[in-house]
Design an enzyme around this catalytic site. Structure first.
Site, PDB file in Angstrom:
ATOM      1  N   HIS A  68       0.829  -1.201  -0.182  1.00  0.00           N
ATOM      2  CA  HIS A  68       0.115  -0.028   0.007  1.00  0.00           C
ATOM      3  C   HIS A  68       0.748   1.352  -0.080  1.00  0.00           C
ATOM      4  CE1 HIS A  68      -3.761   2.132   1.967  1.00  0.00           C
ATOM      5  NE2 HIS A  68      -3.331   2.938   0.871  1.00  0.00           N
ATOM      6  N   GLU A 115       0.757   8.288  -3.390  1.00  0.00           N
ATOM      7  CA  GLU A 115       1.548   7.779  -2.251  1.00  0.00           C
ATOM      8  C   GLU A 115       3.071   8.880  -2.424  1.00  0.00           C
ATOM      9  OE1 GLU A 115       1.083   5.258  -0.181  1.00  0.00           O
ATOM     10  OE2 GLU A 115      -0.869   5.509  -1.159  1.00  0.00           O
ATOM     11  N   HIS A 119       3.237  10.889   0.924  1.00  0.00           N
ATOM     12  CA  HIS A 119       4.220  10.203   1.948  1.00  0.00           C
ATOM     13  C   HIS A 119       5.524  10.322   1.378  1.00  0.00           C
ATOM     14  CE1 HIS A 119       0.475   8.310   3.669  1.00  0.00           C
ATOM     15  NE2 HIS A 119       0.248   7.840   2.549  1.00  0.00           N
TER      16      HIS A 119
END
Ligand SMILES: *[C@@H]1O[C@H](CO)[C@@H](O)[C@H](O)[C@H]1NC(C)=O
Ligand SMILES: *[C@@H]1O[C@H](CO)[C@@H](O)[C@H](O)[C@H]1NC(C)=O
Ligand SMILES: *[C@@H]1O[C@H](CO)[C@@H](O)[C@H](O)[C@H]1NC(C)=O
Ligand SMILES: *[C@@H]1O[C@H](CO)[C@@H](O)[C@H](O)[C@H]1NC(C)=O
Ligand SMILES: *[C@@H]1O[C@H](CO)[C@@H](O)[C@H](O)[C@H]1NC(C)=O
Length: 251
Positions: A68, A115, A119
């Site tokens: 993920h 993503e 992050h």
């Protein structure tokens, strides 16, 4: 106590509260590292559960744990001007498509961009992760090294099984890795079991596994990732857990 004194006391406390409140604010504000974080999560997701949570029947769902994301514990959206650039990770495409797919949408680019934006731009404060190629490449390396899929099969934990005890899975993982990952579930629907959804391994900034105990710090933890509507996952309870091998939508 005359009314005047008690009034002053109340006012005094009021100002004291304001002062204390703003001084912690000031401390946080003056911090040299506005996006400070302490450890990374390598988050594995179980595609069948992701499909179910998104009300998607995912014909032929993937039957191995996929990535993920690689998430700093306490920071998100750290640099809005550092745009995702697919060409930087073109050498990683085979692995990205296989191990880090968007299990819901046929085109995975939007997921990878998400993503990176949320992050990766924070993880990039480490020199070892300060480019898109390094960030995605390192996540793939760590994922392969952890090799969760092989270990689960080796210890006989197979999808399709609905008589697994959470504690048995957790204890088995702890004895393999010498750390206890976070195991997250989708809460049960009426009369059903909780469903296995995510396994998060905690890593130091040197990419060694560590226990996930919360480090002492004032900054709040980053939120769950919302890309796949998985924000309402909970820690699995110490009871039976369902590890689904196909998508079954109850409607
Ligand atoms: C944000 O990203 C841009 C573009 O890569 C870079 O030039 C800048 O230094 C970054 N800012 C911070 C605070 O890291
Ligand atoms: C996926 O979408 C991106 C833009 O959203 C596009 O540039 C890319 O070509 C698409 N990839 C495929 C394989 O269709
Ligand atoms: C399910 O897991 C339990 C406990 O590990 C095991 O005894 C059982 O044989 C498994 N069943 C299947 C169908 O894999
Ligand atoms: C993680 O915690 C377990 C149980 O408390 C302990 O046995 C183990 O050594 C710890 N692992 C690391 C890497 O610190
Ligand atoms: C775990 O148990 C609590 C208390 O019964 C419940 O509120 C929660 O939804 C359960 N979590 C899961 C993942 O089933």
């Amino acid at each position: 106590m005359n009314p005047m004194t008690s009034c002053c006391l109340i006012v005094g406390c009021f100002w004291l509260a304001i002062f204390c409140g703003s001084s912690t604010c000031m401390l946080a504000y003056n911090d040299d590292h506005p996006h400070k974080w302490e450890m990374l999560y390598l988050v594995h997701q179980w595609p069948v559960t992701v499909c179910k949570m998104n009300d998607h029947d995912c014909k032929d769902p993937i039957l191995y744990w996929t990535i993920h994301g690689l998430w700093p514990d306490k920071a998100e959206d750290c640099n809005s001007t550092w745009h995702f650039d697919m060409s930087e990770i073109k050498d990683l495409m085979d692995d990205m498509n296989k191990y880090w797919p968007d299990v819901i949408h046929p085109n995975h680019t939007r997921f990878w961009k998400h993503e990176w934006d949320k992050h990766g731009t924070c993880a990039a404060s480490l020199e070892s992760l300060n480019s898109q190629k390094k960030y995605f490449g390192k996540a793939l390396d760590v994922y392969k090294k952890i090799d969760l899929n092989s270990y689960l099969l080796k210890i006989g934990i197979k999808p399709g099984n609905s008589s697994l005890q959470l504690a048995a899975i957790r204890d088995a993982l702890t004895s393999i890795y010498n750390v206890t990952p976070k195991i997250q579930c989708l809460a049960p629907e009426e009369g059903q079991l909780q469903t296995l959804a995510q396994i998060k391994f905690c890593l130091t900034k040197e990419f060694t596994l560590r226990n996930c105990t919360e480090p002492k710090s004032d900054s709040p933890p980053a939120h769950e990732d919302h890309f796949f509507k998985m924000e309402n996952l909970l820690n699995c309870n110490d009871t039976l857990v369902y590890y689904p091998s196909h998508v079954h939508l109850y409607k």
